[in-house]
Design an enzyme around this catalytic site. Structure first.
Site, PDB file in Angstrom:
ATOM      1  N   LYS A 302      18.309  65.052  80.989  1.00  0.00           N
ATOM      2  CA  LYS A 302      18.607  65.416  79.604  1.00  0.00           C
ATOM      3  C   LYS A 302      18.664  64.208  78.681  1.00  0.00           C
ATOM      4  CE  LYS A 302      20.358  70.035  80.370  1.00  0.00           C
ATOM      5  NZ  LYS A 302      21.500  70.959  80.500  1.00  0.00           N
ATOM      6  N   ARG A 337      22.547  71.294  88.950  1.00  0.00           N
ATOM      7  CA  ARG A 337      21.223  71.823  88.619  1.00  0.00           C
ATOM      8  C   ARG A 337      20.311  70.644  88.301  1.00  0.00           C
ATOM      9  NH1 ARG A 337      18.472  73.129  83.946  1.00  0.00           N
ATOM     10  NH2 ARG A 337      17.106  74.955  84.050  1.00  0.00           N
TER      11      ARG A 337
HETATM   12  C1  8Y4 Z   1      14.104  67.436  80.265  1.00  0.00           C
HETATM   13  C2  8Y4 Z   1      13.868  68.628  80.883  1.00  0.00           C
HETATM   14  C3  8Y4 Z   1      15.173  67.333  79.398  1.00  0.00           C
HETATM   15  C4  8Y4 Z   1      14.694  69.724  80.644  1.00  0.00           C
HETATM   16  C5  8Y4 Z   1      15.974  68.426  79.149  1.00  0.00           C
HETATM   17  C6  8Y4 Z   1      15.758  69.612  79.788  1.00  0.00           C
HETATM   18  C7  8Y4 Z   1      21.073  74.263  81.886  1.00  0.00           C
HETATM   19  C8  8Y4 Z   1      20.655  75.548  82.241  1.00  0.00           C
HETATM   20  C9  8Y4 Z   1      19.088  74.550  81.119  1.00  0.00           C
HETATM   21  C10 8Y4 Z   1      22.388  73.842  82.269  1.00  0.00           C
HETATM   22  C11 8Y4 Z   1      22.643  75.999  83.300  1.00  0.00           C
HETATM   23  C12 8Y4 Z   1      17.073  71.617  80.304  1.00  0.00           C
HETATM   24  C13 8Y4 Z   1      18.596  76.915  81.872  1.00  0.00           C
HETATM   25  C14 8Y4 Z   1      17.707  72.698  79.564  1.00  0.00           C
HETATM   26  N1  8Y4 Z   1      20.085  73.650  81.190  1.00  0.00           N
HETATM   27  N2  8Y4 Z   1      21.419  76.408  82.951  1.00  0.00           N
HETATM   28  N3  8Y4 Z   1      19.403  75.721  81.747  1.00  0.00           N
HETATM   29  N4  8Y4 Z   1      23.117  74.751  82.986  1.00  0.00           N
HETATM   30  N5  8Y4 Z   1      23.441  76.815  83.994  1.00  0.00           N
HETATM   31  N6  8Y4 Z   1      16.564  70.676  79.468  1.00  0.00           N
HETATM   32  O1  8Y4 Z   1      22.878  72.735  81.988  1.00  0.00           O
HETATM   33  O2  8Y4 Z   1      16.994  71.593  81.508  1.00  0.00           O
HETATM   34  S1  8Y4 Z   1      17.565  74.303  80.314  1.00  0.00           S
END
Ligand code: 8Y4
Length: 360
Positions: A302, A337
């Site tokens: 992130k 995750r």
């Molecule tokens: C690069 C790739 C940078 C992806 C950011 C991201 C969470 C989640 C997401 C979380 C739970 C993400 C679906 C965002 N984040 N579910 N989901 N907890 N439970 N961004 O923190 O991965 S999506």
């Protein structure tokens, strides 16, 4: 509802007695897991954005007369100690890895739907091989600034992957969705867990449908919707405000017929949070155990990791992500995750062996 007292375990030490060893220690086992806590930090709100913090040894905490807070003080301690029940058969007495499987067309250099589905299935099976306990399938992009996806489109992306995986993997299958109809179809196709980043608030039918599915549910905090959440998020005290929010969502879910034993909470790193908020949350991971349910943390790749390290490209944030995962596990987060399952599994294997003193 805002509460008066917030209680977090402190003096966390990875002390898990070997089975043939008798241990007498002044600490208590946290949530039936891998950490012992030696004291309790009691946080009170004093004024809108100020707090008073006091730290007590366990004996001192137990003997103290908490007055009108007596019931809350005893309840929090009980919630901290209670072993967490298995989630869809998965024990949470050691840290578990949830691997991220994106099924959005932009996540694969696209050759059409079939190619996307097959690539997602291959990716999921690779993550299982690398040591994922859970596979989180997401067909709706919920990154900051992203547009919503229709139910039909989400199902067109998700179902071939879910159907292709169900029965072919030993990992649990989690479905990242905010939509009641997707939840309904997912359980029929063999999903094990619902992961809703809106904590069952986005779709007015989601609470009832999630209850009907009988599946465990991840309730995540987000501030506003993906389109606008990063505009100007403000909190009085991010960890305490988000604790209040999750406490209320747990209460609502229970009232709707979702047993506590089916709930998992997540403070939602990056969802309507500044760097300061994200760091306050990560450093307060242990606070969330006093809700009495498993805690999931998703920090992987992130933007806050980029902000801390200067890494502008998400795929270059693997080491930082592993650091965040170990920090969360060091405060007892039961599920992390992650995108990079192999790297995280390697780090966890060494961390668990190095802290317990045995190969687990
Ligand atoms: C690069 C790739 C940078 C992806 C950011 C991201 C969470 C989640 C997401 C979380 C739970 C993400 C679906 C965002 N984040 N579910 N989901 N907890 N439970 N961004 O923190 O991965 S999506």
């Amino acid at each position: 509802m805002t509460r008066d007292l917030y209680i977090r375990p402190v003096g966390l030490t990875p002390l898990r007695p070997a089975s043939d060893e008798e241990v007498e220690a002044p600490g208590l086992q946290l949530a039936g897991g891998w950490l012992t806590f030696m004291g309790l930090e009691v946080i009170e709100r004093v004024g809108r954005d100020r707090r008073r913090t006091r730290v007590f040894e366990l004996g001192e905490y137990c003997e103290r007369d908490w007055g009108r807070h007596g019931a809350a003080a005893a309840e929090a301690l009980e919630a901290l100690r209670q072993p967490r029940p298995r989630i869809a058969g998965l024990s949470l007495d050691r840290p578990r890895i949830m691997g991220i499987v994106n099924i959005t067309p932009d996540s694969f250099s696209d050759g059409g739907r079939l190619t996307t589905a097959q690539a997602a299935i291959d990716h999921a099976l690779r993550l299982e091989e690398e040591g994922a306990d859970i596979l989180d399938l997401g067909a709706e992009s919920t990154r900051p600034g992203s547009d919503p996806v229709s139910v039909e489109e989400e199902l067109r992306r998700l179902m071939p992957v879910l159907e292709g995986l169900a029965g072919r993997t030993r990992a649990l299958i989690s479905v990242d969705t905010r939509k009641a109809e997707v939840m309904r179809r997912a359980v029929e196709a063999g999903a094990d867990i619902i992961n809703d980043i809106s904590a069952l608030t986005h779709d007015p039918d989601a609470m009832e449908v999630a209850a009907e599915t009988g599946l465990p549910v991840v309730l995540m905090h987000t501030f506003g919707d993906p389109k606008t959440m990063q505009v100007d998020p403000r909190y009085d005290d991010a960890p305490l405000d988000i604790f209040d929010y999750l406490e209320e969502r747990v209460r609502r879910a229970e009232a709707a017929g979702i047993d506590r034993s089916r709930l998992i909470i997540d403070y939602g790193i990056g969802f309507g949070k500044t760097l300061e908020h994200n760091l306050a949350l990560l450093s307060h991971t242990s606070l969330f155990h006093s809700l009495g349910v498993p805690v999931l943390v998703g920090a992987s790749r992130k933007r806050f990791i980029g902000a801390l390290t200067g890494m502008e490209v998400a795929s270059e944030r693997v080491a930082g992500s592993v650091g965040a995962a170990l920090a969360a596990v060091g405060q007892g987060a039961q599920i992390i995750r992650v995108h990079d399952v192999a790297a995280t599994r390697q780090a966890l294997t060494v961390w668990e062996a190095a802290t317990s003193g045995v190969q687990l």
